[in-house]
Write a protein that holds these residues in place. Structure first.
Motif, PDB file in Angstrom:
ATOM      1  N   LEU A 117      72.449  69.306 -49.607  1.00  0.00           N
ATOM      2  CA  LEU A 117      72.265  70.464 -49.102  1.00  0.00           C
ATOM      3  C   LEU A 117      71.881  71.755 -49.876  1.00  0.00           C
ATOM      4  CD1 LEU A 117      74.759  70.453 -46.033  1.00  0.00           C
ATOM      5  CD2 LEU A 117      72.343  70.493 -45.762  1.00  0.00           C
ATOM      6  N   LEU A 118      72.809  71.821 -50.982  1.00  0.00           N
ATOM      7  CA  LEU A 118      72.627  72.686 -52.031  1.00  0.00           C
ATOM      8  C   LEU A 118      71.444  72.631 -52.760  1.00  0.00           C
ATOM      9  CD1 LEU A 118      76.153  72.804 -54.016  1.00  0.00           C
ATOM     10  CD2 LEU A 118      74.964  74.721 -52.485  1.00  0.00           C
ATOM     11  N   LYS A 119      70.808  71.347 -53.030  1.00  0.00           N
ATOM     12  CA  LYS A 119      69.335  71.297 -53.670  1.00  0.00           C
ATOM     13  C   LYS A 119      68.527  71.671 -52.434  1.00  0.00           C
ATOM     14  CE  LYS A 119      71.157  67.069 -56.538  1.00  0.00           C
ATOM     15  NZ  LYS A 119      71.043  65.975 -56.460  1.00  0.00           N
ATOM     16  N   LYS A 120      68.588  71.374 -51.496  1.00  0.00           N
ATOM     17  CA  LYS A 120      67.531  71.740 -50.385  1.00  0.00           C
ATOM     18  C   LYS A 120      67.606  73.249 -50.280  1.00  0.00           C
ATOM     19  CE  LYS A 120      66.176  70.650 -45.771  1.00  0.00           C
ATOM     20  NZ  LYS A 120      66.696  69.811 -44.502  1.00  0.00           N
ATOM     21  N   TYR A 121      68.616  73.908 -49.934  1.00  0.00           N
ATOM     22  CA  TYR A 121      68.502  75.375 -49.669  1.00  0.00           C
ATOM     23  C   TYR A 121      68.814  76.163 -50.704  1.00  0.00           C
ATOM     24  CZ  TYR A 121      68.555  73.200 -44.751  1.00  0.00           C
ATOM     25  OH  TYR A 121      68.216  73.002 -43.827  1.00  0.00           O
ATOM     26  N   SER A 122      69.268  75.792 -51.973  1.00  0.00           N
ATOM     27  CA  SER A 122      69.584  76.870 -53.088  1.00  0.00           C
ATOM     28  C   SER A 122      70.051  78.078 -52.483  1.00  0.00           C
ATOM     29  CB  SER A 122      68.173  77.105 -53.790  1.00  0.00           C
ATOM     30  OG  SER A 122      67.573  75.925 -54.274  1.00  0.00           O
ATOM     31  N   PRO A 123      71.449  78.189 -52.107  1.00  0.00           N
ATOM     32  CA  PRO A 123      71.732  79.423 -51.875  1.00  0.00           C
ATOM     33  C   PRO A 123      72.403  80.097 -52.954  1.00  0.00           C
ATOM     34  CG  PRO A 123      73.421  77.457 -51.184  1.00  0.00           C
ATOM     35  CD  PRO A 123      72.215  76.875 -51.634  1.00  0.00           C
ATOM     36  N   ARG A 183      80.591  72.203 -57.275  1.00  0.00           N
ATOM     37  CA  ARG A 183      80.632  72.505 -58.714  1.00  0.00           C
ATOM     38  C   ARG A 183      80.105  71.439 -59.447  1.00  0.00           C
ATOM     39  NH1 ARG A 183      80.354  77.121 -58.256  1.00  0.00           N
ATOM     40  NH2 ARG A 183      81.891  78.530 -57.662  1.00  0.00           N
ATOM     41  N   ARG A 184      79.956  70.296 -59.068  1.00  0.00           N
ATOM     42  CA  ARG A 184      79.284  69.257 -59.846  1.00  0.00           C
ATOM     43  C   ARG A 184      77.771  69.567 -60.054  1.00  0.00           C
ATOM     44  NH1 ARG A 184      83.486  65.668 -58.011  1.00  0.00           N
ATOM     45  NH2 ARG A 184      82.341  65.327 -55.961  1.00  0.00           N
ATOM     46  N   ILE A 185      77.129  70.220 -59.042  1.00  0.00           N
ATOM     47  CA  ILE A 185      75.555  70.925 -59.060  1.00  0.00           C
ATOM     48  C   ILE A 185      75.654  72.134 -59.672  1.00  0.00           C
ATOM     49  CG2 ILE A 185      73.947  71.312 -57.450  1.00  0.00           C
ATOM     50  CD1 ILE A 185      74.644  68.336 -57.124  1.00  0.00           C
ATOM     51  N   GLU A 186      76.669  73.053 -59.554  1.00  0.00           N
ATOM     52  CA  GLU A 186      76.675  74.204 -60.112  1.00  0.00           C
ATOM     53  C   GLU A 186      77.978  74.670 -60.482  1.00  0.00           C
ATOM     54  OE1 GLU A 186      75.897  76.990 -62.187  1.00  0.00           O
ATOM     55  OE2 GLU A 186      73.776  76.797 -61.229  1.00  0.00           O
ATOM     56  N   CYS A 187      78.307  74.648 -61.642  1.00  0.00           N
ATOM     57  CA  CYS A 187      79.522  74.937 -62.377  1.00  0.00           C
ATOM     58  C   CYS A 187      79.844  76.584 -62.522  1.00  0.00           C
ATOM     59  CB  CYS A 187      79.984  74.050 -63.658  1.00  0.00           C
ATOM     60  SG  CYS A 187      78.866  74.694 -64.904  1.00  0.00           S
ATOM     61  N   ASN A 188      78.950  77.446 -62.627  1.00  0.00           N
ATOM     62  CA  ASN A 188      78.901  78.761 -62.842  1.00  0.00           C
ATOM     63  C   ASN A 188      79.451  79.350 -61.673  1.00  0.00           C
ATOM     64  OD1 ASN A 188      78.143  81.443 -63.369  1.00  0.00           O
ATOM     65  ND2 ASN A 188      77.904  80.974 -65.260  1.00  0.00           N
TER      66      ASN A 188
END
Length: 288
Positions: free
Chosen positions: A150-156, A194-199
């Motif tokens: 979902l994070l990859k699909k929507y990039s919120p 957080r494994r997708i975006e740690c910042n």
């Protein structure tokens, strides 16, 4: 008692303080009947022996919902008043332009909620607040598996992970993650994100529900979480936290105290860390 799924009930042992919707009724092999409950306006999961429950009549439900609506509207009013003041202050720094010359880009939201009714209500509030939000209804236990895609699909800019929660055994060690209905699932979902975006400034995360394991959620990587004192939180508190971050300029860190002031429950139920805002002001506005 003639209690069935969908009924609105209260617990006699708690002086009928919180109204619940009956989610499930389970009878054990020994004949004991226990009822699974979801808070009507708080994100609480509970179960109760059927004999401790009392049905709530229509008049009391009506009064309860009127209070719910008033509390929500009072919070929205404060938000719009604050936002108008902030917008005025921003535009004073560009005296040669008018309000019409600018356009606003608040942070975008992906809200994953274990309760479809709450999700629909939250989506309506996002729309009122002018926030672009995607909503997904997923049971708490399934959220961690779905978060990466979902994070990859929507990039919120902002991720909200919520639903219902609660302490299983009152008085038992509050640091034990296994003593919560759904906190462990929220923790797993935060870690997956957080494994997708740690910042923590690139992706801002709110996670938790009523009585959730606050410390574990922050340690997993959430920016904001519930509940420091293991209290109940209002159904819309996650939205009000998101609004403050979504409409705070990317040029400044928003103090956690400012974020919590935006909520109904306050610091007993909500907290977090310093986080950079996600709001951008654009210029000039296209006539098309």
């Amino acid at each position: 008692m003639d209690i069935k799924v969908g009924d609105i009930v209260a617990r006699k042992s708690y002086n009928n303080d919180v109204y619940f919707k009956v989610n499930d009724i389970i009878e054990s092999d020994s004949g004991e009947v226990r009822v699974k409950l979801l808070g009507l306006d708080v994100r609480l999961f509970a179960d109760s022996p059927v004999e401790d429950l009392v049905k709530v009549d229509r008049e009391h439900i009506r009064e309860y919902r009127k209070k719910f609506i008033k509390t929500n509207n009072d919070c929205l009013k404060r938000i719009f008043e604050r936002r108008a003041k902030e917008r005025s202050n921003s535009l004073m720094r560009a005296q040669s332009e008018t309000v019409e010359d600018f356009f606003e880009i608040p942070g975008r939201v992906l809200h994953i909620d274990g309760n479809p009714e709450y999700l629909n209500l939250c989506m309506a509030i996002y729309e009122q607040l002018g926030i672009h939000a995607r909503g997904m209804n997923l049971p708490e236990v399934e959220q961690s598996a779905s978060v990466p895609e979902l994070l990859k699909k929507y990039s919120p800019d902002i991720l909200v992970l919520t639903g219902h929660d609660g302490i299983i055994r009152s008085g038992v060690d509050f640091s034990d993650l296994s003593n919560y209905h759904n906190s462990k699932y929220f923790v797993e979902a935060v870690k997956a994100a957080r494994r997708i975006e740690c910042n923590r400034d690139n992706l801002i995360i709110f996670a938790g529900a009523c009585q959730s394991h606050y410390e574990a959620l922050l340690e997993a990587g959430a920016n904001y979480a519930s509940a420091p004192l293991r209290v109940l939180i209002h159904a819309f508190d996650p939205v009000f936290i998101v609004e403050k971050v979504a409409f705070t300029s990317v040029n400044r860190m928003v103090a956690t105290s400012e974020v919590i002031e935006n909520t109904i429950t306050g610091t007993d139920g909500l907290g977090g860390i310093e986080t950079r805002g996600k709001f951008r002001l654009g210029f000039p506005k296209s006539p098309y």
